[in-house]
Motif scaffolding. Structure first.
Motif, PDB file in Angstrom:
ATOM      1  N   ALA A   1       0.831  -1.203   0.000  1.00  0.00           N
ATOM      2  CA  ALA A   1       0.000   0.000   0.000  1.00  0.00           C
ATOM      3  C   ALA A   1       0.868   1.257   0.000  1.00  0.00           C
ATOM      4  O   ALA A   1       0.562   2.234  -0.691  1.00  0.00           O
ATOM      5  CB  ALA A   1      -0.944  -0.006   1.203  1.00  0.00           C
ATOM      6  N   LEU A   2       1.961   1.237   0.750  1.00  0.00           N
ATOM      7  CA  LEU A   2       2.869   2.387   0.770  1.00  0.00           C
ATOM      8  C   LEU A   2       3.529   2.584  -0.598  1.00  0.00           C
ATOM      9  O   LEU A   2       3.712   3.717  -1.036  1.00  0.00           O
ATOM     10  CB  LEU A   2       3.941   2.209   1.843  1.00  0.00           C
ATOM     11  N   ALA A   3       3.870   1.485  -1.261  1.00  0.00           N
ATOM     12  CA  ALA A   3       4.520   1.579  -2.571  1.00  0.00           C
ATOM     13  C   ALA A   3       3.615   2.252  -3.600  1.00  0.00           C
ATOM     14  O   ALA A   3       4.105   2.887  -4.537  1.00  0.00           O
ATOM     15  CB  ALA A   3       4.923   0.187  -3.056  1.00  0.00           C
ATOM     16  N   LYS A   4       2.307   2.153  -3.419  1.00  0.00           N
ATOM     17  CA  LYS A   4       1.354   2.772  -4.343  1.00  0.00           C
ATOM     18  C   LYS A   4       1.054   4.226  -3.995  1.00  0.00           C
ATOM     19  O   LYS A   4       0.372   4.904  -4.759  1.00  0.00           O
ATOM     20  CB  LYS A   4       0.031   1.991  -4.360  1.00  0.00           C
ATOM     21  N   ASN A   5       1.537   4.683  -2.852  1.00  0.00           N
ATOM     22  CA  ASN A   5       1.216   6.025  -2.375  1.00  0.00           C
ATOM     23  C   ASN A   5       2.509   6.720  -1.929  1.00  0.00           C
ATOM     24  O   ASN A   5       2.882   6.645  -0.759  1.00  0.00           O
ATOM     25  CB  ASN A   5       0.210   5.930  -1.224  1.00  0.00           C
ATOM     26  N   PRO A   6       3.204   7.393  -2.864  1.00  0.00           N
ATOM     27  CA  PRO A   6       4.507   7.993  -2.539  1.00  0.00           C
ATOM     28  C   PRO A   6       4.482   8.981  -1.373  1.00  0.00           C
ATOM     29  O   PRO A   6       5.422   8.995  -0.578  1.00  0.00           O
ATOM     30  CB  PRO A   6       4.913   8.692  -3.834  1.00  0.00           C
ATOM     31  N   SER A   7       3.434   9.770  -1.234  1.00  0.00           N
ATOM     32  CA  SER A   7       3.413  10.733  -0.123  1.00  0.00           C
ATOM     33  C   SER A   7       3.282  10.011   1.218  1.00  0.00           C
ATOM     34  O   SER A   7       3.916  10.404   2.200  1.00  0.00           O
ATOM     35  CB  SER A   7       2.319  11.779  -0.309  1.00  0.00           C
ATOM     36  N   ALA A   8       2.486   8.951   1.257  1.00  0.00           N
ATOM     37  CA  ALA A   8       2.365   8.165   2.492  1.00  0.00           C
ATOM     38  C   ALA A   8       3.674   7.433   2.783  1.00  0.00           C
ATOM     39  O   ALA A   8       4.087   7.331   3.944  1.00  0.00           O
ATOM     40  CB  ALA A   8       1.211   7.175   2.382  1.00  0.00           C
ATOM     41  N   MET A   9       4.338   6.926   1.747  1.00  0.00           N
ATOM     42  CA  MET A   9       5.623   6.257   1.946  1.00  0.00           C
ATOM     43  C   MET A   9       6.645   7.236   2.508  1.00  0.00           C
ATOM     44  O   MET A   9       7.398   6.904   3.427  1.00  0.00           O
ATOM     45  CB  MET A   9       6.157   5.640   0.656  1.00  0.00           C
ATOM     46  N   ASN A  10       6.661   8.439   1.971  1.00  0.00           N
ATOM     47  CA  ASN A  10       7.581   9.459   2.453  1.00  0.00           C
ATOM     48  C   ASN A  10       7.286   9.786   3.920  1.00  0.00           C
ATOM     49  O   ASN A  10       8.199   9.879   4.741  1.00  0.00           O
ATOM     50  CB  ASN A  10       7.481  10.712   1.583  1.00  0.00           C
ATOM     51  N   TYR A  11       6.010   9.952   4.244  1.00  0.00           N
ATOM     52  CA  TYR A  11       5.606  10.219   5.620  1.00  0.00           C
ATOM     53  C   TYR A  11       6.093   9.105   6.550  1.00  0.00           C
ATOM     54  O   TYR A  11       6.750   9.356   7.561  1.00  0.00           O
ATOM     55  CB  TYR A  11       4.082  10.353   5.696  1.00  0.00           C
ATOM     56  N   PHE A  12       5.793   7.858   6.186  1.00  0.00           N
ATOM     57  CA  PHE A  12       6.171   6.707   7.009  1.00  0.00           C
ATOM     58  C   PHE A  12       7.691   6.606   7.150  1.00  0.00           C
ATOM     59  O   PHE A  12       8.208   6.387   8.244  1.00  0.00           O
ATOM     60  CB  PHE A  12       5.612   5.422   6.390  1.00  0.00           C
ATOM     61  N   SER A  13       8.409   6.793   6.066  1.00  0.00           N
ATOM     62  CA  SER A  13       9.869   6.663   6.074  1.00  0.00           C
ATOM     63  C   SER A  13      10.541   7.709   6.948  1.00  0.00           C
ATOM     64  O   SER A  13      11.635   7.465   7.467  1.00  0.00           O
ATOM     65  CB  SER A  13      10.422   6.767   4.657  1.00  0.00           C
ATOM     66  N   ASN A  14       9.894   8.855   7.110  1.00  0.00           N
ATOM     67  CA  ASN A  14      10.490   9.926   7.915  1.00  0.00           C
ATOM     68  C   ASN A  14      10.103   9.865   9.391  1.00  0.00           C
ATOM     69  O   ASN A  14      10.584  10.679  10.173  1.00  0.00           O
ATOM     70  CB  ASN A  14      10.125  11.291   7.323  1.00  0.00           C
TER      71      ASN A  14
ATOM     72  N   HIS B   1      -2.519  -4.608  12.212  1.00  0.00           N
ATOM     73  CA  HIS B   1      -2.960  -5.959  12.582  1.00  0.00           C
ATOM     74  C   HIS B   1      -4.486  -6.101  12.601  1.00  0.00           C
ATOM     75  O   HIS B   1      -5.000  -7.212  12.521  1.00  0.00           O
ATOM     76  CB  HIS B   1      -2.351  -6.381  13.921  1.00  0.00           C
ATOM     77  N   SER B   2      -5.178  -4.975  12.680  1.00  0.00           N
ATOM     78  CA  SER B   2      -6.637  -5.033  12.666  1.00  0.00           C
ATOM     79  C   SER B   2      -7.220  -4.781  11.274  1.00  0.00           C
ATOM     80  O   SER B   2      -8.429  -4.862  11.086  1.00  0.00           O
ATOM     81  CB  SER B   2      -7.219  -4.026  13.660  1.00  0.00           C
ATOM     82  N   VAL B   3      -6.371  -4.515  10.293  1.00  0.00           N
ATOM     83  CA  VAL B   3      -6.830  -4.279   8.920  1.00  0.00           C
ATOM     84  C   VAL B   3      -7.144  -5.627   8.277  1.00  0.00           C
ATOM     85  O   VAL B   3      -6.333  -6.545   8.320  1.00  0.00           O
ATOM     86  CB  VAL B   3      -5.762  -3.507   8.107  1.00  0.00           C
ATOM     87  N   ARG B   4      -8.329  -5.737   7.672  1.00  0.00           N
ATOM     88  CA  ARG B   4      -8.785  -7.028   7.163  1.00  0.00           C
ATOM     89  C   ARG B   4      -8.912  -7.130   5.649  1.00  0.00           C
ATOM     90  O   ARG B   4      -9.272  -8.177   5.136  1.00  0.00           O
ATOM     91  CB  ARG B   4     -10.141  -7.371   7.792  1.00  0.00           C
ATOM     92  N   SER B   5      -8.630  -6.049   4.922  1.00  0.00           N
ATOM     93  CA  SER B   5      -8.748  -6.137   3.468  1.00  0.00           C
ATOM     94  C   SER B   5      -7.757  -5.179   2.805  1.00  0.00           C
ATOM     95  O   SER B   5      -7.236  -4.254   3.438  1.00  0.00           O
ATOM     96  CB  SER B   5     -10.169  -5.784   3.010  1.00  0.00           C
ATOM     97  N   LYS B   6      -7.517  -5.423   1.542  1.00  0.00           N
ATOM     98  CA  LYS B   6      -6.647  -4.555   0.743  1.00  0.00           C
ATOM     99  C   LYS B   6      -7.209  -3.145   0.709  1.00  0.00           C
ATOM    100  O   LYS B   6      -6.470  -2.170   0.849  1.00  0.00           O
ATOM    101  CB  LYS B   6      -6.512  -5.124  -0.663  1.00  0.00           C
ATOM    102  N   GLU B   7      -8.507  -3.031   0.534  1.00  0.00           N
ATOM    103  CA  GLU B   7      -9.153  -1.717   0.465  1.00  0.00           C
ATOM    104  C   GLU B   7      -9.002  -0.963   1.782  1.00  0.00           C
ATOM    105  O   GLU B   7      -8.748   0.239   1.802  1.00  0.00           O
ATOM    106  CB  GLU B   7     -10.633  -1.864   0.100  1.00  0.00           C
ATOM    107  N   GLU B   8      -9.151  -1.693   2.887  1.00  0.00           N
ATOM    108  CA  GLU B   8      -8.981  -1.084   4.206  1.00  0.00           C
ATOM    109  C   GLU B   8      -7.545  -0.596   4.388  1.00  0.00           C
ATOM    110  O   GLU B   8      -7.311   0.473   4.945  1.00  0.00           O
ATOM    111  CB  GLU B   8      -9.308  -2.133   5.271  1.00  0.00           C
ATOM    112  N   MET B   9      -6.576  -1.395   3.923  1.00  0.00           N
ATOM    113  CA  MET B   9      -5.170  -1.012   4.044  1.00  0.00           C
ATOM    114  C   MET B   9      -4.888   0.222   3.186  1.00  0.00           C
ATOM    115  O   MET B   9      -4.198   1.144   3.628  1.00  0.00           O
ATOM    116  CB  MET B   9      -4.248  -2.161   3.634  1.00  0.00           C
ATOM    117  N   ASP B  10      -5.422   0.241   1.972  1.00  0.00           N
ATOM    118  CA  ASP B  10      -5.227   1.410   1.106  1.00  0.00           C
ATOM    119  C   ASP B  10      -5.801   2.663   1.759  1.00  0.00           C
ATOM    120  O   ASP B  10      -5.195   3.730   1.718  1.00  0.00           O
ATOM    121  CB  ASP B  10      -5.865   1.187  -0.263  1.00  0.00           C
TER     122      ASP B  10
END
Length: 66
Positions: free
Chosen positions: A17-30, A44-53
């Protein structure tokens, strides 16, 4: 910037999910290690791809997870 997606502790769903969202990846990486761990723990409580996105998209919409 170190690529945190290659670390084994990042769940695959979060990494993808982070790989598909560069701004979120940047946020997480920093984030410090404790803040990253809190985000990872929340996945751990996320149950679907859509929820993770949606969860990852919230990083770039101004929500803070620190």
């Amino acid at each position: 910037m170190e690529n945190y997606l290659n670390h084994p502790e990042v769940p695959i769903g979060l990494g993808m999910a982070l790989a598909k969202n560069p701004s979120a990846m940047n946020y997480f990486s920093n984030l410090d290690a404790d803040s990253q761990r809190r985000i990872i723990d929340q996945t751990h409580s996320v149950r679907s791809k859509e929820e993770m996105d949606s969860f990852v998209s919230s990083f770039s919409s101004g929500n803070s997870f620190r």
